[in-house]
Scaffold this active site. Structure first.
Site, PDB file in Angstrom:
ATOM      1  N   GLU A  57      25.972 -24.378   1.293  1.00  0.00           N
ATOM      2  CA  GLU A  57      26.696 -25.387   2.068  1.00  0.00           C
ATOM      3  C   GLU A  57      26.361 -26.779   1.562  1.00  0.00           C
ATOM      4  O   GLU A  57      25.226 -27.242   1.711  1.00  0.00           O
ATOM      5  CB  GLU A  57      26.333 -25.308   3.562  1.00  0.00           C
ATOM      6  CG  GLU A  57      26.858 -24.076   4.264  1.00  0.00           C
ATOM      7  CD  GLU A  57      26.437 -24.000   5.740  1.00  0.00           C
ATOM      8  OE1 GLU A  57      27.018 -23.187   6.475  1.00  0.00           O
ATOM      9  OE2 GLU A  57      25.529 -24.761   6.131  1.00  0.00           O
ATOM     10  N   GLU A  93      30.574 -16.792   6.399  1.00  0.00           N
ATOM     11  CA  GLU A  93      29.716 -16.737   7.583  1.00  0.00           C
ATOM     12  C   GLU A  93      30.549 -16.983   8.831  1.00  0.00           C
ATOM     13  O   GLU A  93      31.421 -17.854   8.843  1.00  0.00           O
ATOM     14  CB  GLU A  93      28.615 -17.812   7.543  1.00  0.00           C
ATOM     15  CG  GLU A  93      27.543 -17.609   6.495  1.00  0.00           C
ATOM     16  CD  GLU A  93      26.463 -18.693   6.594  1.00  0.00           C
ATOM     17  OE1 GLU A  93      26.380 -19.360   7.652  1.00  0.00           O
ATOM     18  OE2 GLU A  93      25.727 -18.882   5.617  1.00  0.00           O
TER      19      GLU A  93
END
Length: 340
Positions: free
Chosen positions: A138, A279
């Site tokens: 991320e 996710e």
């Protein structure tokens, strides 16, 4: 390779105590066998840089052998594997906004180290056709969007030196928000997959989370609730609540999810690539019946647009679906994900 319904192995080789005892006990063969038995077709395997290398950049041969054995075990179980570099030397999403700690995008030497690590990983595991490479978990900061695109291009080229056909995965900024897929450059290489993470509305999925500074540790958040409720309560989250506060949707639920995901789908289509959710999940502090309702709505949206995904996470990490908190809805969740 098929990435339809998977599960993350969070806390195994990432966001963990990096000791040999932990590596050999947190996830074992029996866990992988259980994942395959449940019907998942892949695992996303987050790995911190310090599993692969020491602080001075020296590679750790025994750990590459350990990972090779995991990959071979997954192959025997017909489980595809995503090697996700969850933290790089010089970049940790937990240090978002800290320019001193997160200096990967401003330091050419750190970028060179990042690229060399991907050369090593791809040289070692590129021989497997059931393994994909996810460049970095991320990237958060908006100011790094351009530099991230530049580093992506270099990383893809580094991997292709050794893995000409392997699937390469990467996402946008702002914690892999679906709304930032549009900032990714159109790939010049083949076999690329765009990814996003989905924890919206954060007010619900991360309720009482101690690592979200503005989250009330005592407030229980229901799902569903009115958009007015979510917008008013999400304002306290500031930047992290803006996806809700700026939404056009009139209802929290599939209408809201489609607004976000359609934007990502459009960006992926323009780039000529597929789209994948790496996710998604609900914290173990949320009301259990509401958690199941959230999963049902998100799963229905993913299926409507044929989006493969991996739930966060298999065990512990505040989201572990095999943990006692989820016991009353575990069978329904598995049936929902796997048996349609």
């Amino acid at each position: 390779m098929e990435l339809n319904r998977g599960i993350n192995l969070g806390g195994f080789l990432s966001q963990c105590i990096h000791t040999e005892e932990h590596y050999h006990t947190f996830i074992v063969d029996k866990d992988l066998e259980n994942i395959a038995k449940l019907g998942f077709d892949h695992v996303r395997l987050p790995i911190d840089y310090n599993f692969f290398e020491t602080e001075d950049g020296t590679y750790i041969p025994d750990h590459f052998i350990m990972l090779d054995n995991i990959i071979k075990k997954c192959q025997s179980l017909q489980l595809n594997v995503i090697i996700d570099l969850h933290k790089a030397y010089g970049y940790d999403f937990n240090d978002a906004g800290n320019a001193e700690k997160n200096n990967l995008f401003s330091d050419a030497k750190l970028q060179d180290r990042f690229l060399k690590l991907w050369e090593k990983i791809s040289d070692t595991f590129g021989k497997y056709n059931h393994v994909a490479f996810e460049l970095l978990n991320e990237v958060v900061e908006e100011e790094n969007a351009s530099a991230w695109n530049s580093l992506i291009s270099k990383a893809v080229a580094a991997i292709r030196k050794h893995a000409a056909e392997s699937l390469i995965i990467y996402g946008g900024i702002q914690w892999n928000s679906a709304k930032t897929v549009k900032y990714l450059d159109r790939p010049t290489d083949k076999n690329i997959l765009f990814t996003f993470h989905f924890y919206e509305p954060l007010l619900f999925t991360h309720q009482k989370a101690p690592w979200v500074a503005a989250m009330d540790p005592d407030e229980s958040v229901p799902y569903p609730e009115s958009m007015e409720y979510y917008k008013s309560h999400s304002r306290k989250l500031g930047f992290q609540g803006e996806v809700v506060t700026k939404a056009d949707a009139k209802l929290i639920g599939p209408e809201f999810y489609e607004e976000l995901i359609l934007e990502a789908i459009e960006a992926a289509n323009k780039a000529g690539v597929g789209l994948y959710c790496g996710e998604f999940g609900v914290i173990d502090r949320a009301p259990v019946p509401d958690t199941l309702r959230w999963y049902k709505d998100v799963d229905a949206t993913f299926r409507k647009y044929n989006i493969g995904c991996a739930a966060w996470s298999y065990k512990l990490m505040d989201f572990g679906i095999t943990d006692p908190h989820y016991a009353d809805i575990f069978d329904e969740i598995i049936h929902l994900w796997i048996n349609k």
